[in-house]
Motif scaffolding. Structure first.
Motif, short mmCIF file in Angstrom:
data_model
loop_
_atom_site.label_atom_id
_atom_site.label_comp_id
_atom_site.label_asym_id
_atom_site.label_seq_id
_atom_site.Cartn_x
_atom_site.Cartn_y
_atom_site.Cartn_z
N UNK A 15 -8.94 0.01 -7.68
CA UNK A 15 -8.97 1.44 -7.33
C UNK A 15 -8.45 2.28 -8.50
N UNK A 16 -7.43 1.76 -9.22
CA UNK A 16 -6.96 2.45 -10.41
C UNK A 16 -5.47 2.68 -10.42
N UNK A 17 -4.94 2.92 -11.60
CA UNK A 17 -3.53 3.22 -11.76
C UNK A 17 -3.22 4.53 -11.03
N UNK A 18 -2.04 4.66 -10.41
CA UNK A 18 -1.71 5.88 -9.68
C UNK A 18 -1.88 7.16 -10.50
N UNK A 19 -1.54 7.14 -11.78
CA UNK A 19 -1.71 8.34 -12.61
C UNK A 19 -3.18 8.72 -12.76
N UNK A 20 -4.04 7.69 -12.92
CA UNK A 20 -5.47 7.95 -13.08
C UNK A 20 -6.09 8.42 -11.78
N UNK A 21 -5.69 7.79 -10.68
CA UNK A 21 -6.24 8.17 -9.38
C UNK A 21 -5.84 9.60 -9.04
N UNK A 22 -4.57 9.96 -9.29
CA UNK A 22 -4.12 11.32 -8.99
C UNK A 22 -4.87 12.34 -9.84
N UNK A 23 -5.19 11.97 -11.10
CA UNK A 23 -5.90 12.90 -11.98
C UNK A 23 -7.29 13.22 -11.45
N UNK A 34 0.64 20.85 -1.49
CA UNK A 34 -0.20 21.38 -0.41
C UNK A 34 -1.43 20.52 -0.13
N UNK A 35 -1.81 19.63 -1.05
CA UNK A 35 -2.98 18.78 -0.84
C UNK A 35 -2.60 17.31 -0.68
N UNK A 36 -1.34 17.02 -0.80
CA UNK A 36 -0.89 15.63 -0.85
C UNK A 36 -1.23 14.86 0.41
N UNK A 37 -0.99 15.43 1.56
CA UNK A 37 -1.15 14.70 2.83
C UNK A 37 -2.60 14.27 3.06
N UNK A 38 -3.54 15.18 2.84
CA UNK A 38 -4.95 14.87 3.08
C UNK A 38 -5.45 13.80 2.10
N UNK A 39 -5.07 13.93 0.83
CA UNK A 39 -5.54 12.98 -0.18
C UNK A 39 -4.98 11.59 0.09
N UNK A 80 0.83 -1.20 0.00
CA UNK A 80 0.00 0.00 0.00
C UNK A 80 0.88 1.26 0.00
N UNK A 81 1.96 1.23 0.77
CA UNK A 81 2.85 2.38 0.83
C UNK A 81 3.47 2.67 -0.55
N UNK A 82 3.91 1.62 -1.24
CA UNK A 82 4.50 1.83 -2.57
C UNK A 82 3.46 2.41 -3.52
N UNK A 83 2.23 1.94 -3.43
CA UNK A 83 1.16 2.45 -4.29
C UNK A 83 0.88 3.92 -3.98
N UNK A 84 0.79 4.25 -2.69
CA UNK A 84 0.47 5.62 -2.30
C UNK A 84 1.61 6.58 -2.64
N UNK A 85 2.85 6.11 -2.58
CA UNK A 85 3.98 6.94 -2.96
C UNK A 85 3.90 7.33 -4.44
N UNK A 86 3.47 6.35 -5.28
CA UNK A 86 3.33 6.64 -6.70
C UNK A 86 2.22 7.65 -6.95
N UNK A 87 1.13 7.56 -6.17
CA UNK A 87 0.04 8.52 -6.31
C UNK A 87 0.48 9.90 -5.82
N UNK A 88 1.16 9.94 -4.67
CA UNK A 88 1.55 11.22 -4.06
C UNK A 88 2.48 12.02 -4.97
N UNK A 89 3.31 11.31 -5.73
CA UNK A 89 4.24 12.02 -6.61
C UNK A 89 3.54 12.83 -7.68
N UNK A 90 2.27 12.53 -7.96
CA UNK A 90 1.52 13.24 -9.01
C UNK A 90 0.61 14.32 -8.44
#
Length: 382
Positions: A63-71, A23-28, A9-19
């Motif tokens: 849930x979706x690919x990190x790029x799609x989820x971040x979008x 300022x909104x990264x922590x809450x999301x 889960x951490x590796x997945x969330x790191x990929x999402x956070x990078x996108x």
């Protein structure tokens, strides 16, 4: 919750956070972590055991690919050019490609005048130059559209338009030219075959509504391409390539072009400004006509100055030189009739190009006169 699950889960969330915006990264990420862990726990409770790596990964894939989820969380447009701007981008691309095709055709004609034997090579060079310029045009229009899309820029002419201004948008579709020509031919044949009794000798032509905004958009695009070329920002490979007897000719501009660099630049900017004003205020017909009158006068002065300079270009092959030079005395139909009889050596090619350019400038001057007179009438009539 197992360590394996936490690690995945951490590796997945790191990929999402990078996108995500910082300022909104922590809450999301906190929200996503709760969603993922709740799904994992619910699945483990249903199965009554810990999930395998494949099962945990399947949940993340749902849930979706990190790029799609971040979008989904990103503010602003999700596309480079959105559906609202895309039709205008497409029109600009099609119209611009036609302008570049005309430029490539001019260059090809010059090369064929100098050495018709290299027809295949000239075609290849013309296509290569057109293709390179086309990629540059598409990139520039895409960058402009992306900037407008991501900054919410919407010029007035995108939303404040009138139906009578739409006709010339067909300029970007050459198919419509052929259809119009065929329809005109069919009408002419029908009229001829119907007989005098069936159809009057003269039928009033329907009024053609000029598309002010469409013409202005097409003209502005062509002027922008010329302006970029004039200041040296873009180049058209092969446009000035001339060969005589297989030898590459060195083309040197005459001093008139350096002397007229600023006047031609100002004249082009004036025309471009008029077209952009037309897009913003298409209803200001009288003011547009007045500006067009002054532009026509400026164009006539430029034509007169260019022809009066006489020396336009110098063609050189080794020590041999010949000038492309204009003069009003070249406006002789006998000279035009004998054009094919010109020799294909350096002097003959220079003479041919001199004659063609002089006649071209003469027709340009005639067009400017009629354009100026027509706009005087429009300015008076309003």
């Amino acid at each position: 919750m197992s360590a394996k699950t936490e690690d995945m889960v951490d590796r997945y969330l790191e990929a999402v956070a990078a996108q995500l915006p910082p300022d909104e990264r922590e809450d999301i990420i906190a929200e996503l972590r709760d969603l993922i862990l709740s799904r994992v726990e619910a699945k483990e409770e249903t199965l009554g055991r810990a999930l395998t790596d494949d099962e945990r990964e399947a949940i993340l894939k749902e849930i979706g690919h990190p790029l799609v989820v971040a979008a989904r969380y990103r503010k602003g447009p999700d596309s480079l050019i959105g559906p609202e701007l895309f039709p205008y981008w497409l029109y600009g691309v099609k119209a611009g490609l036609l302008v570049l095709l005309a430029i490539a055709g001019i260059g090809l004609a010059v090369r064929l005048v100098s050495e018709p034997a290299n027809f295949g090579q000239d075609i290849s060079q013309a296509f290569g130059g057109w293709f390179s310029s086309a990629l540059t045009l598409i990139g520039a229009l895409t960058l402009t559209g992306a900037v407008m899309e991501h900054n919410g820029i919407r010029p007035k002419w995108l939303t404040d338009w009138r139906v009578k201004d739409l006709g010339a948008f067909g300029l970007s579709d050459p198919v419509t030219w052929g259809v119009a020509a065929r329809n005109a031919g069919e009408r002419a044949r029908t009229a001829a075959g119907a007989g005098d009794a069936a159809r009057p000798l003269w039928t009033p032509r329907p009024r053609i509504h000029r598309s002010v905004s469409g013409e202005a958009a097409f003209s502005a695009l062509a002027l922008t391409i010329f302006l970029l070329w004039w200041v040296g920002a873009v180049h058209f490979p092969g446009l000035g390539v001339i060969r005589v007897d297989g030898a590459l000719v060195d083309v040197t501009p005459g001093p008139i072009w350096a002397a007229l660099f600023v006047p031609i630049l100002l004249y082009t900017l004036g025309q471009l400004g008029r077209d952009l004003f037309t897009l913003i205020r298409p209803e200001a017909a009288r003011l547009r006509a007045l500006v067009s009158v002054f532009l026509a006068m400026g164009g006539l002065w430029l034509v007169w100055a260019i022809v009066g300079a006489e020396h336009w270009f110098t063609l050189s092959v080794g020590a041999e030189q010949a000038r492309i030079a204009g003069d009003w005395v070249l406006l002789d139909f006998d000279r035009l009739h004998d054009l094919r009889a010109q020799e294909r050596d350096l002097v003959g090619v220079a003479s041919t190009l001199s004659l063609i350019m002089t006649w071209g400038l003469a027709f340009t001057a005639i067009g400017l006169v009629f354009n100026g007179l027509g706009n005087v009438w429009r300015a008076l009539r309003g």
